[in-house]
Design a protein around this motif. Structure first.
Motif, PDB file in Angstrom:
ATOM      1  N   ALA A  31     -15.373   0.089  -6.367  1.00  0.00           N
ATOM      2  CA  ALA A  31     -15.201  -1.335  -6.633  1.00  0.00           C
ATOM      3  C   ALA A  31     -14.420  -1.560  -7.928  1.00  0.00           C
ATOM      4  O   ALA A  31     -13.578  -2.457  -8.001  1.00  0.00           O
ATOM      5  CB  ALA A  31     -16.567  -2.021  -6.719  1.00  0.00           C
ATOM      6  N   VAL A  32     -14.660  -0.723  -8.932  1.00  0.00           N
ATOM      7  CA  VAL A  32     -13.921  -0.816 -10.197  1.00  0.00           C
ATOM      8  C   VAL A  32     -12.445  -0.530  -9.953  1.00  0.00           C
ATOM      9  O   VAL A  32     -11.567  -1.248 -10.431  1.00  0.00           O
ATOM     10  CB  VAL A  32     -14.511   0.147 -11.247  1.00  0.00           C
ATOM     11  CG1 VAL A  32     -13.616   0.222 -12.478  1.00  0.00           C
ATOM     12  CG2 VAL A  32     -15.920  -0.282 -11.630  1.00  0.00           C
ATOM     13  N   ASN A  91      -5.847  -6.497 -10.201  1.00  0.00           N
ATOM     14  CA  ASN A  91      -5.669  -7.297 -11.407  1.00  0.00           C
ATOM     15  C   ASN A  91      -4.798  -6.662 -12.482  1.00  0.00           C
ATOM     16  O   ASN A  91      -4.719  -7.178 -13.585  1.00  0.00           O
ATOM     17  CB  ASN A  91      -7.041  -7.637 -11.993  1.00  0.00           C
ATOM     18  CG  ASN A  91      -7.799  -8.552 -11.081  1.00  0.00           C
ATOM     19  OD1 ASN A  91      -7.478  -9.717 -10.974  1.00  0.00           O
ATOM     20  ND2 ASN A  91      -8.776  -8.015 -10.369  1.00  0.00           N
ATOM     21  N   THR A  92      -4.146  -5.573 -12.146  1.00  0.00           N
ATOM     22  CA  THR A  92      -3.248  -4.932 -13.092  1.00  0.00           C
ATOM     23  C   THR A  92      -1.844  -5.010 -12.545  1.00  0.00           C
ATOM     24  O   THR A  92      -1.584  -4.575 -11.427  1.00  0.00           O
ATOM     25  CB  THR A  92      -3.648  -3.458 -13.302  1.00  0.00           C
ATOM     26  OG1 THR A  92      -5.000  -3.411 -13.728  1.00  0.00           O
ATOM     27  CG2 THR A  92      -2.767  -2.800 -14.340  1.00  0.00           C
ATOM     28  N   ALA A  93      -0.936  -5.550 -13.323  1.00  0.00           N
ATOM     29  CA  ALA A  93       0.460  -5.654 -12.891  1.00  0.00           C
ATOM     30  C   ALA A  93       1.094  -4.274 -12.917  1.00  0.00           C
ATOM     31  O   ALA A  93       0.892  -3.505 -13.848  1.00  0.00           O
ATOM     32  CB  ALA A  93       1.217  -6.603 -13.809  1.00  0.00           C
ATOM     33  N   SER A  94       1.871  -3.982 -11.896  1.00  0.00           N
ATOM     34  CA  SER A  94       2.580  -2.709 -11.890  1.00  0.00           C
ATOM     35  C   SER A  94       3.766  -2.797 -12.828  1.00  0.00           C
ATOM     36  O   SER A  94       4.215  -3.872 -13.217  1.00  0.00           O
ATOM     37  CB  SER A  94       3.059  -2.372 -10.473  1.00  0.00           C
ATOM     38  OG  SER A  94       4.119  -3.219 -10.112  1.00  0.00           O
TER      39      SER A  94
END
Length: 84
Positions: free
Chosen positions: A46-47, A54-57
């Motif tokens: 899940a993490v 939620n992290t932009a590439s």
């Protein structure tokens, strides 16, 4: 066996508050297993899924969609132009 986090341990790893983690869970943004009324456990999977969403590439700025105006933005710009 996969690693499992409590809101407190995940908050320490992420550098935020345990309340923030519980808020993410409550809003459905972070999946957690609930044991009783207050006990949550968050799986490593899940993490990872939350982090990916939620992290932009690194390519987002170069290859992301072009900025575009919505109808509301255009209407606002037209009203603003008439006012000035």
């Amino acid at each position: 066996m996969n690693k499992v986090y409590s809101p407190t341990t995940l908050a320490e790893a992420w550098g935020c508050s345990a309340q923030h983690i519980r808020n993410l869970i409550r809003r459905g943004e972070l999946e957690a297993i609930r044991f009783g009324p207050k006990l949550y456990r968050i799986t490593e999977q899940a993490v990872g899924e939350f982090t990916c969403r939620n992290t932009a590439s690194s390519n987002t700025a170069k290859n992301g969609p072009s900025p575009s105006r919505t109808k509301a933005d255009s209407a606002f710009a037209a009203r603003l132009a008439r006012m000035t």
